[in-house]
Design an enzyme around this catalytic site. Structure first.
Site, PDB file in Angstrom:
ATOM      1  N   GLU A  89     -10.127  -2.858   4.810  1.00 33.92           N
ATOM      2  CA  GLU A  89     -10.096  -1.999   3.629  1.00 33.92           C
ATOM      3  C   GLU A  89      -9.648  -2.752   2.393  1.00 33.92           C
ATOM      4  O   GLU A  89      -8.798  -3.634   2.469  1.00 33.92           O
ATOM      5  CB  GLU A  89      -9.079  -0.883   3.832  1.00 33.92           C
ATOM      6  CG  GLU A  89      -9.278  -0.126   5.092  1.00 33.92           C
ATOM      7  CD  GLU A  89      -8.200   0.919   5.278  1.00 33.92           C
ATOM      8  OE1 GLU A  89      -8.264   1.639   6.257  1.00 33.92           O
ATOM      9  OE2 GLU A  89      -7.298   1.008   4.423  1.00 33.92           O
ATOM     10  N   CYS A 109      -6.292  -4.367  -4.283  1.00 40.82           N
ATOM     11  CA  CYS A 109      -5.385  -4.501  -3.143  1.00 40.82           C
ATOM     12  C   CYS A 109      -6.203  -5.022  -1.961  1.00 40.82           C
ATOM     13  O   CYS A 109      -7.142  -4.357  -1.517  1.00 40.82           O
ATOM     14  CB  CYS A 109      -4.777  -3.131  -2.824  1.00 40.82           C
ATOM     15  SG  CYS A 109      -3.741  -3.135  -1.365  1.00 40.82           S
ATOM     16  N   CYS A 116      -2.683  -5.320  12.448  1.00 46.60           N
ATOM     17  CA  CYS A 116      -1.414  -5.963  12.110  1.00 46.60           C
ATOM     18  C   CYS A 116      -0.547  -6.005  13.357  1.00 46.60           C
ATOM     19  O   CYS A 116      -0.577  -5.077  14.170  1.00 46.60           O
ATOM     20  CB  CYS A 116      -0.698  -5.176  11.007  1.00 46.60           C
ATOM     21  SG  CYS A 116       0.859  -5.934  10.492  1.00 46.60           S
ATOM     22  N   CYS A 120       5.211  -1.674  12.213  1.00 43.43           N
ATOM     23  CA  CYS A 120       6.163  -0.836  11.471  1.00 43.43           C
ATOM     24  C   CYS A 120       5.860   0.621  11.834  1.00 43.43           C
ATOM     25  O   CYS A 120       4.704   1.031  11.882  1.00 43.43           O
ATOM     26  CB  CYS A 120       6.019  -1.052   9.969  1.00 43.43           C
ATOM     27  SG  CYS A 120       6.429  -2.731   9.469  1.00 43.43           S
ATOM     28  N   GLU A 164      -0.409  -8.731   7.795  1.00 45.47           N
ATOM     29  CA  GLU A 164       0.775  -9.400   7.256  1.00 45.47           C
ATOM     30  C   GLU A 164       0.325 -10.743   6.667  1.00 45.47           C
ATOM     31  O   GLU A 164      -0.001 -11.673   7.415  1.00 45.47           O
ATOM     32  CB  GLU A 164       1.808  -9.588   8.372  1.00 45.47           C
ATOM     33  CG  GLU A 164       2.972 -10.495   8.033  1.00 45.47           C
ATOM     34  CD  GLU A 164       3.639 -10.205   6.680  1.00 45.47           C
ATOM     35  OE1 GLU A 164       3.842  -9.030   6.336  1.00 45.47           O
ATOM     36  OE2 GLU A 164       3.941 -11.183   5.954  1.00 45.47           O
ATOM     37  N   SER A 195       2.820  -9.207  -0.629  1.00 45.57           N
ATOM     38  CA  SER A 195       3.820  -8.320  -0.052  1.00 45.57           C
ATOM     39  C   SER A 195       4.015  -8.704   1.412  1.00 45.57           C
ATOM     40  O   SER A 195       3.044  -8.865   2.151  1.00 45.57           O
ATOM     41  CB  SER A 195       3.333  -6.874  -0.162  1.00 45.57           C
ATOM     42  OG  SER A 195       4.240  -6.007   0.467  1.00 45.57           O
ATOM     43  N   SER A 218       8.836  -5.837   1.718  1.00 45.13           N
ATOM     44  CA  SER A 218       8.908  -4.476   2.241  1.00 45.13           C
ATOM     45  C   SER A 218      10.253  -4.319   2.923  1.00 45.13           C
ATOM     46  O   SER A 218      10.426  -4.724   4.068  1.00 45.13           O
ATOM     47  CB  SER A 218       7.765  -4.237   3.237  1.00 45.13           C
ATOM     48  OG  SER A 218       6.541  -4.222   2.554  1.00 45.13           O
ATOM     49  N   LEU A 219      11.201  -3.764   2.217  1.00 47.25           N
ATOM     50  CA  LEU A 219      12.571  -3.714   2.744  1.00 47.25           C
ATOM     51  C   LEU A 219      12.791  -2.443   3.583  1.00 47.25           C
ATOM     52  O   LEU A 219      13.071  -2.507   4.753  1.00 47.25           O
ATOM     53  CB  LEU A 219      13.580  -3.814   1.598  1.00 47.25           C
ATOM     54  CG  LEU A 219      14.958  -4.313   2.021  1.00 47.25           C
ATOM     55  CD1 LEU A 219      14.907  -5.731   2.545  1.00 47.25           C
ATOM     56  CD2 LEU A 219      15.957  -4.202   0.884  1.00 47.25           C
ATOM     57  N   ASN A 294       3.854   8.142   2.509  1.00 41.35           N
ATOM     58  CA  ASN A 294       2.525   8.738   2.500  1.00 41.35           C
ATOM     59  C   ASN A 294       2.169   9.113   3.943  1.00 41.35           C
ATOM     60  O   ASN A 294       2.030   8.228   4.784  1.00 41.35           O
ATOM     61  CB  ASN A 294       1.554   7.688   1.944  1.00 41.35           C
ATOM     62  CG  ASN A 294       0.212   8.266   1.594  1.00 41.35           C
ATOM     63  OD1 ASN A 294       0.034   9.477   1.532  1.00 41.35           O
ATOM     64  ND2 ASN A 294      -0.746   7.403   1.367  1.00 41.35           N
ATOM     65  N   CYS A 337      -2.305   1.776   3.516  1.00 46.17           N
ATOM     66  CA  CYS A 337      -3.033   0.781   4.302  1.00 46.17           C
ATOM     67  C   CYS A 337      -3.394   1.271   5.694  1.00 46.17           C
ATOM     68  O   CYS A 337      -2.617   1.916   6.373  1.00 46.17           O
ATOM     69  CB  CYS A 337      -2.264  -0.523   4.362  1.00 46.17           C
ATOM     70  SG  CYS A 337      -0.550  -0.340   4.810  1.00 46.17           S
TER      71      CYS A 337
HETATM   72  N1  SAH Z   1       2.379  -6.462   5.744  1.00 46.36           N
HETATM   73  C1  SAH Z   1       2.700  -6.463   4.339  1.00 46.36           C
HETATM   74  C2  SAH Z   1       1.586  -5.926   3.461  1.00 46.36           C
HETATM   75  C3  SAH Z   1       0.891  -4.670   3.899  1.00 46.36           C
HETATM   76  S1  SAH Z   1       1.749  -3.148   3.758  1.00 46.36           S
HETATM   77  C4  SAH Z   1       3.979  -5.697   4.107  1.00 46.36           C
HETATM   78  O1  SAH Z   1       4.525  -5.159   5.055  1.00 46.36           O
HETATM   79  O2  SAH Z   1       4.474  -5.706   2.993  1.00 46.36           O
HETATM   80  C5  SAH Z   1       1.851  -2.845   2.033  1.00 46.36           C
HETATM   81  C6  SAH Z   1       2.908  -1.821   1.678  1.00 46.36           C
HETATM   82  O3  SAH Z   1       2.502  -0.491   2.064  1.00 46.36           O
HETATM   83  C7  SAH Z   1       4.218  -2.107   2.394  1.00 46.36           C
HETATM   84  O4  SAH Z   1       5.320  -1.997   1.547  1.00 46.36           O
HETATM   85  C8  SAH Z   1       4.209  -1.026   3.452  1.00 46.36           C
HETATM   86  O5  SAH Z   1       5.486  -0.820   3.924  1.00 46.36           O
HETATM   87  C9  SAH Z   1       3.580   0.136   2.701  1.00 46.36           C
HETATM   88  N2  SAH Z   1       3.148   1.246   3.561  1.00 46.36           N
HETATM   89  C10 SAH Z   1       2.639   1.195   4.804  1.00 46.36           C
HETATM   90  N3  SAH Z   1       2.419   2.434   5.294  1.00 46.36           N
HETATM   91  C11 SAH Z   1       2.808   3.291   4.326  1.00 46.36           C
HETATM   92  C12 SAH Z   1       2.838   4.720   4.234  1.00 46.36           C
HETATM   93  N4  SAH Z   1       2.409   5.500   5.217  1.00 46.36           N
HETATM   94  N5  SAH Z   1       3.318   5.259   3.074  1.00 46.36           N
HETATM   95  C13 SAH Z   1       3.733   4.480   2.052  1.00 46.36           C
HETATM   96  N6  SAH Z   1       3.713   3.138   2.094  1.00 46.36           N
HETATM   97  C14 SAH Z   1       3.266   2.545   3.221  1.00 46.36           C
END
Ligand code: SAH
Length: 357
Positions: A89, A109, A116, A120, A164, A195, A218-219, A294, A337
């Site tokens: 995407e 983006c 991945c 998470c 990632e 990111s 992404s903290l 989201n 994503c």
């Molecule tokens: N792997 C990288 C980049 C992809 S995710 C990373 O973790 O940063 C890009 C951003 O979208 C990250 O901050 C991730 O935590 C966020 N993200 C993923 N799922 C989400 C959701 N359901 N709602 C809001 N943000 C989300």
């Protein structure tokens, strides 16, 4: 069958070495990046025999558009198929949707892996694990195709799509160098943001790169117990290790860091977390992007109410932090994503829409 090299994976000097006459490389690159050529046959100022030779020697397109969706806020989402039929995407985000003043900023983006590996707990991309890394051409071609399909000139890149990026370090850096090059797309390094989930050793490696790319972490948790609950990677690279790497990044050539923090109700939205996040961000002179969660089909998490989000932001600001509470773009097209791809794979699943706030 031996695979042909993808032209969009090559640096200019590598392409020149593969061409009979090196000046041809510049002509080809013009067609590929300035004129958005869709086929070698269509490169009309070149001899027909050469066009045939190029077509026999190289692959031109690494991605193929299978689906486009427009959100009511003008965010546009693209589903691309790769040659092995994998789906990825890409999202085009205009800077100020809905405002009367036209913005000339267009952010794309991009994805860096099929799936991945980091799992998470709140994210759709990791639900089925990782299939493979994208090649540099597959990364570059997302931008080329979005420009061609939308007719817009892309000015900013965020590497925040599926995957990632720092787990596919070499291909991502190669792709960004190509996107940056004057002979290709000419997008400035400071207009690019990677990111990451927080791969500490790779953050240090990125700090040592000459390119001044921006970094977002992404903290999503300000203590190890909260972060480990939703991000398994935190057990491998706990906060202390991650923040030490961030420190190194910020203090190597004075770069700016951003923390992304998804707000999930009852998980990481306490004011205690806000204070701890404020202290961390202050120490690293980092900005914070707050993103109300989201919703993803099949996952149980919820976003906090509007007041709680505002209170969290307010608490951060009391630490002197620049914090933005993001009003999301593209929620009505599942632009978080992994969501569009997921929907496409789970055929028959009803469209899931989230009301715009
Ligand atoms: N792997 C990288 C980049 C992809 S995710 C990373 O973790 O940063 C890009 C951003 O979208 C990250 O901050 C991730 O935590 C966020 N993200 C993923 N799922 C989400 C959701 N359901 N709602 C809001 N943000 C989300």
């Amino acid at each position: 069958m031996t695979a042909k090299p993808d032209i969009k994976s090559l640096y200019r000097d590598e392409l020149a070495k593969l061409c009979d006459q090196p000046y041809r490389a510049d002509q080809v690159l013009q067609w590929v990046y300035q004129k958005n050529a869709d086929s070698f046959a269509g490169m009309s100022n070149m001899p027909a025999a050469l066009r045939e030779q190029l077509a026999a020697q190289f692959e031109l397109n690494a991605v193929h558009s299978v689906h486009t969706r427009n959100a009511s806020d003008t965010t546009e989402k693209f589903l691309f198929q790769l040659r092995d039929r994998s789906l990825i995407e890409t999202v085009l985000i205009p800077a100020t949707p809905g405002l009367t003043t036209q913005s000339d900023r267009h952010t794309v983006c991009i994805s860096t892996q099929v799936g991945c590996a980091y799992g998470c707990k709140f994210c759709a991309s990791g639900l089925e694990g990782v299939k493979r890394n994208l090649t540099a051409a597959e990364i570059v071609d997302q931008v080329v195709h979005v420009q061609r399909l939308s007719g817009e000139r892309v000015s900013n890149i965020v590497v925040m799509g599926m995957g990632e990026p720092l787990a596919n370090y070499d291909n991502v850096l190669r792709a960004l160098r190509i996107i940056n090059a004057g002979w290709a797309l000419g997008i400035g390094a400071r207009k690019m943001t990677i990111s990451t989930v927080g791969l500490a050793p790779r953050i240090r490696q990125l700090a040592d790169e000459p390119m001044q790319i921006r970094l977002a972490i992404s903290l999503h948790g300000a203590t190890d117990d909260v972060r480990s609950q939703i991000m398994p990677v935190n057990k491998k690279h706990p906060l202390q290790e991650l923040l030490d790497a961030c420190d190194y990044y910020v203090n190597t050539r004075q770069r700016i860091l951003t923390f992304e923090y998804i707000l999930i109700e009852g998980v990481n939205d306490s004011l205690d977390q806000a204070h701890k996040l404020g202290a961390i961000a202050r120490r690293l002179r980092a900005k914070v992007n707050l993103i109300p969660y989201n919703p993803v089909d099949g996952l149980q998490w919820r976003r906090p109410g509007r007041d709680r989000c505002k209170m969290f932001a307010h608490t951060l600001k009391s630490h002197g932090i620049t914090a933005t509470l993001r009003t999301e773009k593209g929620t009505d097209i599942n632009a978080a994503c992994g969501q569009l791809r997921l929907q496409r794979q789970n055929v028959g699943m009803p469209e899931h829409t989230v009301a715009d706030q």
